[in-house]
Design a protein around this motif. Structure first.
Motif, PDB file in Angstrom:
ATOM      1  N   THR A 165       0.830  -1.199   0.000  1.00  9.39           N
ATOM      2  CA  THR A 165       0.000   0.000   0.000  1.00  9.39           C
ATOM      3  C   THR A 165       0.864   1.248   0.000  1.00  9.39           C
ATOM      4  OG1 THR A 165      -0.101  -0.024   2.416  1.00  9.39           O
ATOM      5  CG2 THR A 165      -1.896  -1.124   1.232  1.00  9.39           C
ATOM      6  N   ALA A 166       0.238   2.365  -0.368  1.00  6.65           N
ATOM      7  CA  ALA A 166       0.903   3.666  -0.314  1.00  6.65           C
ATOM      8  C   ALA A 166       0.524   4.362   0.977  1.00  6.65           C
ATOM      9  CB  ALA A 166       0.483   4.513  -1.507  1.00  6.65           C
ATOM     10  N   TRP A 167       1.537   4.940   1.645  1.00  2.00           N
ATOM     11  CA  TRP A 167       1.295   5.776   2.816  1.00  2.00           C
ATOM     12  C   TRP A 167       1.415   7.223   2.364  1.00  2.00           C
ATOM     13  CZ3 TRP A 167       4.663   3.148   7.215  1.00  2.00           C
ATOM     14  CH2 TRP A 167       4.117   1.882   7.490  1.00  2.00           C
ATOM     15  N   VAL A 168       0.329   7.974   2.555  1.00  2.00           N
ATOM     16  CA  VAL A 168       0.242   9.336   2.047  1.00  2.00           C
ATOM     17  C   VAL A 168      -0.147  10.281   3.186  1.00  2.00           C
ATOM     18  CG1 VAL A 168      -0.862  10.820   0.312  1.00  2.00           C
ATOM     19  CG2 VAL A 168      -0.561   8.375  -0.159  1.00  2.00           C
ATOM     20  N   PRO A 169       0.533  11.437   3.341  1.00  2.00           N
ATOM     21  CA  PRO A 169       0.112  12.395   4.379  1.00  2.00           C
ATOM     22  C   PRO A 169      -1.350  12.772   4.211  1.00  2.00           C
ATOM     23  CG  PRO A 169       2.213  13.051   3.411  1.00  2.00           C
ATOM     24  CD  PRO A 169       1.697  11.923   2.560  1.00  2.00           C
ATOM     25  N   ALA A 170      -2.067  12.873   5.321  1.00  3.13           N
ATOM     26  CA  ALA A 170      -3.510  13.128   5.257  1.00  3.13           C
ATOM     27  C   ALA A 170      -3.838  14.416   4.518  1.00  3.13           C
ATOM     28  CB  ALA A 170      -4.082  13.170   6.673  1.00  3.13           C
ATOM     29  N   VAL A 179       6.036  10.196   7.202  1.00  2.00           N
ATOM     30  CA  VAL A 179       4.892  10.454   6.313  1.00  2.00           C
ATOM     31  C   VAL A 179       3.874  11.333   7.029  1.00  2.00           C
ATOM     32  CG1 VAL A 179       2.953   9.404   5.076  1.00  2.00           C
ATOM     33  CG2 VAL A 179       5.209   8.304   5.011  1.00  2.00           C
ATOM     34  N   GLU A 180       3.618  11.009   8.285  1.00  2.00           N
ATOM     35  CA  GLU A 180       2.650  11.780   9.077  1.00  2.00           C
ATOM     36  C   GLU A 180       3.080  13.238   9.195  1.00  2.00           C
ATOM     37  OE1 GLU A 180       0.011  10.818  13.028  1.00  2.00           O
ATOM     38  OE2 GLU A 180       2.150  10.351  13.084  1.00  2.00           O
ATOM     39  N   ALA A 197       5.334   6.919   1.152  1.00  2.00           N
ATOM     40  CA  ALA A 197       6.062   5.684   1.431  1.00  2.00           C
ATOM     41  C   ALA A 197       5.250   4.507   0.936  1.00  2.00           C
ATOM     42  CB  ALA A 197       6.356   5.545   2.919  1.00  2.00           C
ATOM     43  N   MET A 198       5.893   3.377   0.870  1.00  2.00           N
ATOM     44  CA  MET A 198       5.243   2.125   0.483  1.00  2.00           C
ATOM     45  C   MET A 198       5.504   1.106   1.578  1.00  2.00           C
ATOM     46  SD  MET A 198       5.941  -0.371  -2.844  1.00  2.00           S
ATOM     47  CE  MET A 198       5.840   0.986  -3.995  1.00  2.00           C
ATOM     48  N   ASN A 199       4.469   0.361   1.954  1.00  2.65           N
ATOM     49  CA  ASN A 199       4.645  -0.660   2.979  1.00  2.65           C
ATOM     50  C   ASN A 199       3.507  -1.664   2.876  1.00  2.65           C
ATOM     51  OD1 ASN A 199       5.428  -1.963   5.564  1.00  2.65           O
ATOM     52  ND2 ASN A 199       6.598  -0.071   5.861  1.00  2.65           N
ATOM     53  N   ASN A 200       3.654  -2.765   3.583  1.00  5.40           N
ATOM     54  CA  ASN A 200       2.619  -3.786   3.581  1.00  5.40           C
ATOM     55  C   ASN A 200       1.367  -3.313   4.295  1.00  5.40           C
ATOM     56  OD1 ASN A 200       5.383  -5.278   3.623  1.00  5.40           O
ATOM     57  ND2 ASN A 200       3.932  -6.755   2.788  1.00  5.40           N
ATOM     58  N   GLY A 213      -3.005   7.367  12.692  1.00  6.13           N
ATOM     59  CA  GLY A 213      -2.564   8.756  12.793  1.00  6.13           C
ATOM     60  C   GLY A 213      -2.910   9.507  11.527  1.00  6.13           C
ATOM     61  N   GLY A 214      -2.154  10.559  11.252  1.00 13.27           N
ATOM     62  CA  GLY A 214      -2.451  11.405  10.104  1.00 13.27           C
ATOM     63  C   GLY A 214      -1.872  10.885   8.813  1.00 13.27           C
TER      64      GLY A 214
END
Length: 292
Positions: free
Chosen positions: A164-169, A227-228, A234-237, A246-247
């Protein structure tokens, strides 16, 4: 053959110090030094380079290490099997996991296992999949939870997980239904385990994307925090993403990126490790369904 000498040598290499090896094995530093010297006389080659900062293996020792680790593994398996024949369960099982989300179910299972097999100790280590598989092949681990990797190890599949992609809120793309993998070519990228063979690197190679690398960490929680803070994507499982709230918006990819998760072992499992694996098998489905 003095297995304790080989054990002392390996411990000195892993700790980088004769003193640390002595403390770990409950010897004196001079005792460890004498055991290594005896091995050097026995093998006819120098095994340790002694420096101000500690010790490290010679090139000759590095060539011998895989055989030495196999020897220690065989010796430990023999001791465990002998104990089982006397009606005892003893030994140490070292388990690796590439997923922080697995710590909680593993801790519960280890607790239940220890209540039944009190003579078997279980150690838990973290890392990334390729690193853990390397340690498994060197008999530094007995089994590990990783994403599928090439090799001759035994493989017990658990199921599929999605990257998945982790994206700032507050990011403009945070509310997309899915994030294109190509977005990482332009957006600042926060890399976990830089320059290592992790699933992220394999996804980028498969999709022909060169990420816009700006930051790196050696820990998924550190990546999440960056990221927050709005420093990048970022990319992570998906497994690891469920460990924190969080955000950060966690988005699927377009196209989807799927990895198979399982347990890797070697055919020559020690009796203690085989006992733990059999105890573990009925619980494997819980690892992909349990919420952190």
């Amino acid at each position: 053959m003095e297995l304790d000498r080989y054990r002392a040598l390996v411990c000195a290499i892993e700790t980088g110090s004769l003193s640390a090896a002595a403390e770990a094995l409950q010897y004196t530093p001079s005792g460890v030094s004498r055991m290594v010297a005896a091995l050097e006389e026995e093998t006819g080659v120098p095994l340790l380079l002694r420096e101000h900062s500690g010790v490290r293996p010679t090139k000759a020792c590095e060539k011998l290490l895989p055989a030495i680790r196999d020897l220690l593994h065989a010796g430990e398996s023999c001791a465990q099997l002998s104990a089982q024949l006397r009606g005892l369960d003893v030994g140490t099982v070292t388990v690796g996991t590439a997923y922080s989300a697995f710590y909680s179910p593993l801790a519960r299972i280890i607790s239940d296992f220890h209540a039944r097999y009190g003579g078997i100790q279980v150690q838990l280590r973290g890392g990334y999949s390729t690193e853990l598989l390397t340690q498994l092949n060197a008999h530094q681990l007995d089994l590990c939870f990783i994403s599928a990797r090439e090799g001759g190890h035994d493989w017990l599949p658990i199921g599929d997980d999605e990257l998945t992609a982790w994206v700032p809120a507050a990011h403009p793309m945070a509310w997309l239904p899915a994030l294109p993998v190509t977005a990482f070519a332009n957006e600042p990228y926060i890399e976990t385990y830089p320059d290592k063979d992790i699933d992220n690197a394999r996804v980028f190679a498969r999709c022909g994307v060169t990420p816009n690398l700006k930051f790196s960490t050696m820990d998924s929680l550190a990546t999440y925090s960056m990221v927050e803070a709005g420093l990048g994507l970022a990319m992570n499982n998906a497994l690891n993403g469920r460990a924190w709230s969080g955000g950060v918006r966690i988005l699927p990819f377009d196209p989807p990126q799927i990895v198979e998760i399982g347990v890797a072992t070697l055919p020559d499992l020690s009796p203690a490790a085989r006992t733990f694996l059999e105890f573990l098998k009925p619980h494997l489905a819980e690892f992909l369904t349990e919420k952190s």
